[in-house]
Write an enzyme that holds these catalytic residues in place. Structure first.
Site, PDB file in Angstrom:
ATOM      1  CG  ASP A  34      -1.844  -1.424   1.303  1.00  0.00           C
ATOM      2  OD1 ASP A  34      -1.857  -1.056   0.024  1.00  0.00           O
ATOM      3  OD2 ASP A  34      -3.086  -0.751   1.806  1.00  0.00           O
ATOM      4  CG  ASP A  38      -0.810   5.345  -0.050  1.00  0.00           C
ATOM      5  OD1 ASP A  38      -1.455   4.982  -0.749  1.00  0.00           O
ATOM      6  OD2 ASP A  38      -0.890   4.525   1.107  1.00  0.00           O
ATOM      7  CD  GLU A 114     -25.307 -14.550 -13.487  1.00  0.00           C
ATOM      8  OE1 GLU A 114     -25.121 -14.299 -13.267  1.00  0.00           O
ATOM      9  OE2 GLU A 114     -24.373 -14.788 -14.316  1.00  0.00           O
ATOM     10  CE  LYS A 116     -32.762 -12.396  -6.285  1.00  0.00           C
ATOM     11  NZ  LYS A 116     -32.733 -11.189  -5.527  1.00  0.00           N
ATOM     12  CG  ASP A 118     -29.960  -9.504   0.467  1.00  0.00           C
ATOM     13  OD1 ASP A 118     -30.679  -8.692  -0.975  1.00  0.00           O
ATOM     14  OD2 ASP A 118     -29.847  -9.163   1.227  1.00  0.00           O
ATOM     15  CE1 TYR A 224     -27.098  -8.638 -12.722  1.00  0.00           C
ATOM     16  CE2 TYR A 224     -25.860  -8.865 -10.570  1.00  0.00           C
ATOM     17  CZ  TYR A 224     -27.261  -8.470 -11.495  1.00  0.00           C
ATOM     18  OH  TYR A 224     -28.269  -7.516 -10.703  1.00  0.00           O
ATOM     19  CE  LYS A 312     -35.343 -12.735  -4.146  1.00  0.00           C
ATOM     20  NZ  LYS A 312     -37.194 -12.434  -3.654  1.00  0.00           N
ATOM     21  CB  CYS A 406     -38.730   3.034  36.339  1.00  0.00           C
ATOM     22  SG  CYS A 406     -37.092   2.506  35.970  1.00  0.00           S
ATOM     23  CB  CYS A 409     -36.611   4.473  40.478  1.00  0.00           C
ATOM     24  SG  CYS A 409     -37.462   5.178  39.528  1.00  0.00           S
ATOM     25  CB  CYS A 424     -37.800   5.971  34.068  1.00  0.00           C
ATOM     26  SG  CYS A 424     -37.169   6.597  35.765  1.00  0.00           S
ATOM     27  CB  CYS A 429     -34.082   6.266  37.930  1.00  0.00           C
ATOM     28  SG  CYS A 429     -34.329   4.722  37.020  1.00  0.00           S
TER      29      CYS A 429
HETATM   30  S1  IVH Z   1     -30.234 -10.609 -13.410  1.00  0.00           S
HETATM   31  C1  IVH Z   1     -32.735  -9.870 -16.480  1.00  0.00           C
HETATM   32  N1  IVH Z   1     -28.077 -12.134 -12.074  1.00  0.00           N
HETATM   33  O1  IVH Z   1     -31.893  -9.820  -8.178  1.00  0.00           O
HETATM   34  C2  IVH Z   1     -31.841  -9.864 -15.634  1.00  0.00           C
HETATM   35  N2  IVH Z   1     -29.878 -10.670 -10.765  1.00  0.00           N
HETATM   36  O2  IVH Z   1     -34.604  -9.917  -8.564  1.00  0.00           O
HETATM   37  C3  IVH Z   1     -31.798  -9.254 -14.480  1.00  0.00           C
HETATM   38  N3  IVH Z   1     -29.157  -9.507  -8.188  1.00  0.00           N
HETATM   39  O3  IVH Z   1     -32.591  -6.178 -10.101  1.00  0.00           O
HETATM   40  C4  IVH Z   1     -30.782  -9.289 -13.192  1.00  0.00           C
HETATM   41  N4  IVH Z   1     -27.950 -10.981  -8.557  1.00  0.00           N
HETATM   42  O4  IVH Z   1     -30.517  -6.745  -8.539  1.00  0.00           O
HETATM   43  C5  IVH Z   1     -29.455 -11.422 -11.814  1.00  0.00           C
HETATM   44  N5  IVH Z   1     -26.413 -13.141 -10.486  1.00  0.00           N
HETATM   45  C6  IVH Z   1     -28.112 -11.651 -10.884  1.00  0.00           C
HETATM   46  C7  IVH Z   1     -28.369 -11.279  -8.831  1.00  0.00           C
HETATM   47  C8  IVH Z   1     -29.059 -10.684  -9.679  1.00  0.00           C
HETATM   48  C9  IVH Z   1     -28.606  -9.919  -7.558  1.00  0.00           C
HETATM   49  C10 IVH Z   1     -30.864  -8.648  -7.859  1.00  0.00           C
HETATM   50  C11 IVH Z   1     -30.852  -7.889  -9.526  1.00  0.00           C
HETATM   51  C12 IVH Z   1     -32.558  -7.434  -9.984  1.00  0.00           C
HETATM   52  C13 IVH Z   1     -33.045  -8.857  -8.087  1.00  0.00           C
HETATM   53  C14 IVH Z   1     -33.694  -9.410  -9.233  1.00  0.00           C
END
Ligand code: IVH
Length: 672
Positions: A34, A38, A114, A116, A118, A224, A312, A406, A409, A424, A429
């Site tokens: 680093d 820098d 893939e 998903k 969050d 993606y 999901k 409370c 007290c 309280c 107290c």
């Molecule tokens: S594909 C048309 N790939 O999930 C294709 N979405 O519920 C659209 N998300 O809005 C998305 N990981 O924010 C895709 N590997 C992944 C994802 C992904 C997370 C989210 C994305 C999307 C939401 C849909």
């Protein structure tokens, strides 16, 4: 000529810095320290400083821009950003597969699976290889232009090797779990509501008006998808992901390609079990038909593609029993009910308590004492009670009634109209006072060891403490008469009390427990004002003018410091000899400038905390584990695995003695 040379160097530096940054953030494989990074960065800043006309938006120095005023501009996506249909079990997924196969007729699909992630979807627009705009998904048609904040995300390249006049790269902005945990700890110290999950944290961070704040949030990005493929010949999702990697985007490495839906299902289940091992949060998996030609054949509905689906994961949940509901009084007097649960394992920990927040929450969910309840960790944080399993009621359950008095007290409590909190308001107290004492003596506050809850309770009971400053009037005779107190422990406590007088203004301000003033705000205030008097004289405007002090903290400090209670407390602390001054902010020392330090083993002459503070004061950074990024390891007595790791990586290791010599450097050559 000189100019030509400087310009050539500037181009070279940008190229190098981009590459090192890519290795560090995207590949997680740094090849220089680093410190060296820098130094190159600084060199680039110097050249750009001398030639502001050479600064372009894709320079690594341009990641953090200025605050914007007002809201974000709206932006209409060239092609709508679709959402995904959901499935929640294997059969629904098989159903999806049947539909795909039937729609494809003769053709056989392959699936790319893939994780998903969050986070939140974002659209990155590049024109002739330059990043020009970052837009949130919004409602899919119109999003918000968050370009300046997107620039701060290090895994997003500002320049790509593409000559396409317009290309849109889509993917997920997310907050890694470590950054999320650290942010929430900081927020709770600062008495701010923690973010419920990494997705909210990522969204909140990306919508900051000040990119400086976004930059500190350690957001990251996985690519993606692509919005249109003008000038590119890509035939499948798999090819796309590989091409995105070549363009130096961060692509999640866990994707796999399958021919049969049963293999897809096996793969998904393997992730459902292992998902909490990942350094980022995932709420499921996305199954996409691999071939773009087939995707086109299958088409889209208005909102979702017919060639992809999200599976999901169920949130991790457990069933247990509410054995009781207990109410505690916090140091601000708020009464908080919590469920005492039959201990149960959930997402890697044993859970025995879950917060019930306030009276309304319990009423809304109709949670009764004796109920069987479902608990869950939403976004892997504090467990919450989802609700009762009504059909398992026996009739023996009791409805919870918020105490009218409370529990600490016996004083009547109040719940102001329009507020969810019951409080309280008794200034004397003992429950509030003992929480105040606990906070006052805590490690990050006055750091007085030996004043635990049991001792505090006795001191309160004997009338020896009426306000926190009374700790400084404690005499040895008072202490040895207490239960469980020997001569030696009394001496130790008195010494700790004496030592605490020297901790300085920042910790004192935090210890006072002013609403919204966490450790960080306290430090900023202390360094800005240098004394309590100066702080007390400040107007709310002066307070809000300070970077990182918002109106809520300013108002709270301004009001509190004028109260009678505050004046008396401050006077008493001063009279007791507590040092209420701070060094006004000085330029940091440089002994550890650019160093990423890991401490291991027992240090003889200082605590861990002091050692960490010394590193930070010297311009360095302390981290918990040895990685390729670590530049220095300080090894005390009996160092453990971190020492071994450092040796195997060839990281420089110094002894405690050498460490002290480093610290001394700043004291000896303060202007270096
Ligand atoms: S594909 C048309 N790939 O999930 C294709 N979405 O519920 C659209 N998300 O809005 C998305 N990981 O924010 C895709 N590997 C992944 C994802 C992904 C997370 C989210 C994305 C999307 C939401 C849909």
């Amino acid at each position: 000529m000189e100019q030509d040379k400087a310009y050539a160097r500037l181009l070279e530096l940008r190229e190098k810095l981009d590459f090192y940054s890519y290795q560090y953030y995207t590949l997680d494989k740094p090849t220089i320290t680093d410190y060296d990074y820098d130094m190159l960065y600084r060199e680039l800043e110097t050249i750009e400083g001398a030639h502001p006309e050479w600064v372009t938006a894709d320079s690594p120095t341009q990641r953090v821009g200025h605050k914007i005023s007002g809201g974000f501009n709206k932006y209409t996506h060239d092609r709508p950003m679709l959402s995904l249909g959901d499935v929640f079990n294997d059969n629904e997924l098989r159903e999806f597969d049947r539909r795909v196969r039937s729609d494809l007729g003769e053709q056989v699909p392959q699936y790319v699976v893939e994780l998903k992630i969050d986070g939140l979807a974002i659209n990155l627009i590049y024109e002739n290889g330059m990043f020009v705009r970052g837009v949130t998904r919004g409602d899919g048609v119109v999003g918000e232009d968050v370009t300046n904040n997107v620039r701060t995300i290090k895994t997003i390249p500002l320049k790509i090797d593409s000559h396409s006049p317009h290309i849109e790269i889509r993917g997920e902005v997310y907050m890694p779990v470590r950054a999320f945990d650290a942010l929430n700890i900081q927020r709770s110290e600062d008495e701010l509501e923690p973010f419920a999950n990494p997705r909210n944290a990522a969204a909140g961070s990306l919508r900051q008006l000040d990119p400086q704040i976004t930059a500190q949030r350690n957001l990251s990005f996985f690519a993606y998808a692509i919005g249109g493929t003008v000038g590119m010949t890509i035939h499948s999702q798999e090819e796309l992901l590989e091409d995105l990697k070549k363009l130096r985007f961060h692509v999640n490495k866990e994707y796999r390609v399958f021919d049969s839906i049963e293999d897809v299902i096996t793969f998904i289940h393997s992730w459902d079990e292992r998902r909490d091992e990942l350094p980022y949060a995932t709420d499921g998996m996305v199954i996409k038909v691999n071939s773009f030609a087939q995707q086109e054949l299958l088409g889209n509905t208005v909102k979702i593609p017919r060639w992809a689906i999200a599976y999901k994961f169920p949130p991790e949940r457990a069933k247990t029993k509410v054995e009781g509901i207990s109410v505690t009084v916090g140091r601000t007097g708020v009464l908080t009910p919590a469920a005492d649960l039959t201990p149960v394992r959930l997402a890697g920990t044993t859970v025995k308590r879950a917060t019930l927040h306030n009276e309304d929450y319990i009423k809304e969910k109709d949670i009764r004492i004796g109920d069987t309840v479902i608990i869950q960790k939403a976004g892997e944080i504090i467990p919450e009670v989802v609700g009762p399993v009504v059909k398992e009621r026996t009739g023996q359950e009791n409805v919870f009634v918020m105490p009218t008095h409370c529990p600490g007290c016996g004083h009547e409590v109040v719940r102001p109209d329009g507020e969810a909190a019951t409080r309280c308001v008794n200034p004397e107290c003992p429950a509030i006072l003992s929480q105040k004492v606990a906070h006052f003596v805590s490690r990050n506050a006055m750091n007085i060891d030996g004043l635990g809850d049991a001792i505090t309770a006795q001191l309160l009971q004997q009338g020896l403490i009426h306000r926190v400053s009374d700790i400084y009037d404690l005499k040895k005779e008072d202490l040895i008469s207490l239960e469980g107190f020997a001569d030696k422990s009394a001496d130790n406590l008195l010494k700790a009390v004496e030592d605490s007088k020297k901790v300085g203004l920042a910790r004192v301000l935090f210890a006072l427990g002013i609403r919204f003033v966490g450790a960080k705000a306290a430090r900023i205030l202390a360094e800005h004002f240098g004394s309590v008097e100066a702080l007390a004289a400040a107007s709310t405007e002066e307070l809000t003018d300070i970077d990182e002090i918002g109106p809520r903290i300013a108002e709270s400090v301004h009001t509190w410091i004028r109260t009678d209670e505050a004046r008396k407390l401050v006077a008493a602390l001063e009279a007791a000899g507590v040092d209420m001054t701070a060094q006004k902010r000085q330029t940091k020392g440089s002994a550890f400038r650019g160093e990423i330090v890991v401490l291991t083993g027992k240090l003889e002459t200082m605590t861990r905390k002091e050692a960490e503070e010394a590193v930070v004061a010297g311009g360095g950074k302390c981290t918990g584990s040895v990685t390729g990024k670590t530049t220095l390891v300080v090894a005390g007595a009996d160092p453990g695995s971190k020492y071994e790791k450092a040796r195997s990586l060839g990281t420089p290791i110094i002894s405690e003695e050498e460490f002290i010599a480093w610290i001394q450097r700043d004291k000896t050559f303060p202007n270096e």
